[in-house]
Design a protein around this motif. Structure first.
Motif, PDB file in Angstrom:
ATOM      1  N   ILE A  90      35.033 -52.015   3.558  1.00  0.00           N
ATOM      2  CA  ILE A  90      34.839 -50.794   2.760  1.00  0.00           C
ATOM      3  C   ILE A  90      35.210 -49.557   3.579  1.00  0.00           C
ATOM      4  O   ILE A  90      35.904 -48.657   3.096  1.00  0.00           O
ATOM      5  N   PHE A 104      32.743 -43.487  -4.906  1.00  0.00           N
ATOM      6  CA  PHE A 104      32.505 -44.816  -5.456  1.00  0.00           C
ATOM      7  C   PHE A 104      32.166 -45.811  -4.352  1.00  0.00           C
ATOM      8  O   PHE A 104      31.254 -46.628  -4.489  1.00  0.00           O
ATOM      9  N   LEU A 105      32.894 -45.734  -3.246  1.00  0.00           N
ATOM     10  CA  LEU A 105      32.625 -46.648  -2.134  1.00  0.00           C
ATOM     11  C   LEU A 105      31.249 -46.411  -1.524  1.00  0.00           C
ATOM     12  O   LEU A 105      30.552 -47.368  -1.163  1.00  0.00           O
ATOM     13  N   THR A 108      28.671 -47.905  -3.874  1.00  0.00           N
ATOM     14  CA  THR A 108      28.727 -49.362  -3.741  1.00  0.00           C
ATOM     15  C   THR A 108      28.035 -49.812  -2.462  1.00  0.00           C
ATOM     16  O   THR A 108      27.254 -50.775  -2.461  1.00  0.00           O
ATOM     17  N   PHE A 111      24.115 -49.447  -2.839  1.00  0.00           N
ATOM     18  CA  PHE A 111      23.533 -50.512  -3.675  1.00  0.00           C
ATOM     19  C   PHE A 111      23.585 -51.870  -2.974  1.00  0.00           C
ATOM     20  O   PHE A 111      22.652 -52.656  -3.054  1.00  0.00           O
ATOM     21  N   THR A 112      24.669 -52.137  -2.263  1.00  0.00           N
ATOM     22  CA  THR A 112      24.766 -53.403  -1.534  1.00  0.00           C
ATOM     23  C   THR A 112      23.692 -53.484  -0.454  1.00  0.00           C
ATOM     24  O   THR A 112      23.022 -54.510  -0.294  1.00  0.00           O
TER      25      THR A 112
END
Length: 123
Positions: A90, A104-105, A108, A111-112
Motif C-alpha cells: 500500500i 482511499f489508501l 483502507t 480499517f485493515t
C-alpha cells in the motif's frame, strides 16, 4: 465421624481438621473429594487453595485457560507478517499514484489495522 471439616464447592483445606478457606476463583475448588482423602482442584488448577495454573494452562484474569500448544501464536505471527507485506504494498502504491487516491489508501489501511487488532486480541 469425628471432627472432620470437609470443604464445600468453592472451598479448600489441606487437612480435614483445618477450617476450609474460600478459593479464588470459587470454581477452581470442587469441594470435598469423596473418592480421595487428598485435596483436589478442578482441571487447570493446582497448589494450595487451587490458586496456581498447572503447566498446561495460563492465567487470564482470574481464570486458568488451556494453552493452545503454539497454534494461536503461529497464526498471529503469520497475520502480522502478512499485514506488514500488505502495508508495504500500500505504501509503495501510494508513492506511485496521485494524492487524491491516497485518502482511499489511508482509509483502507486504518480499517485493515482495526480488523487485525480485533482478530489478534479477541477473547
Amino acid at each position: 465421624g469425628g471432627n472432620r471439616l470437609w470443604p464445600l464447592p468453592g472451598y479448600w483445606n489441606k487437612e480435614d481438621d483445618i477450617i476450609p478457606t474460600q478459593c479464588q476463583p470459587l470454581a477452581a475448588c470442587p469441594g470435598y473429594p469423596y473418592h480421595s482423602r487428598a485435596p483436589t482442584c478442578v482441571e487447570g488448577y493446582t497448589s494450595d487453595f487451587c490458586s496456581i495454573c498447572d503447566e498446561a494452562h495460563f492465567r487470564l484474569g482470574e481464570l486458568c485457560q488451556p494453552c493452545d500448544n503454539g497454534t494461536g501464536t503461529q497464526t498471529a505471527i503469520f497475520i502480522v507478517i502478512a499485514a506488514i507485506i500488505f502495508f508495504g504494498i500500500i505504501l509503495f502504491a501510494a508513492l506511485l499514484i496521485e494524492e487524491s487516491s491516497l485518502d482511499f489508501l489511508v482509509v483502507t489501511l486504518v480499517f485493515t489495522l482495526f480488523y487485525l487488532f480485533i482478530y489478534l486480541f479477541r477473547s
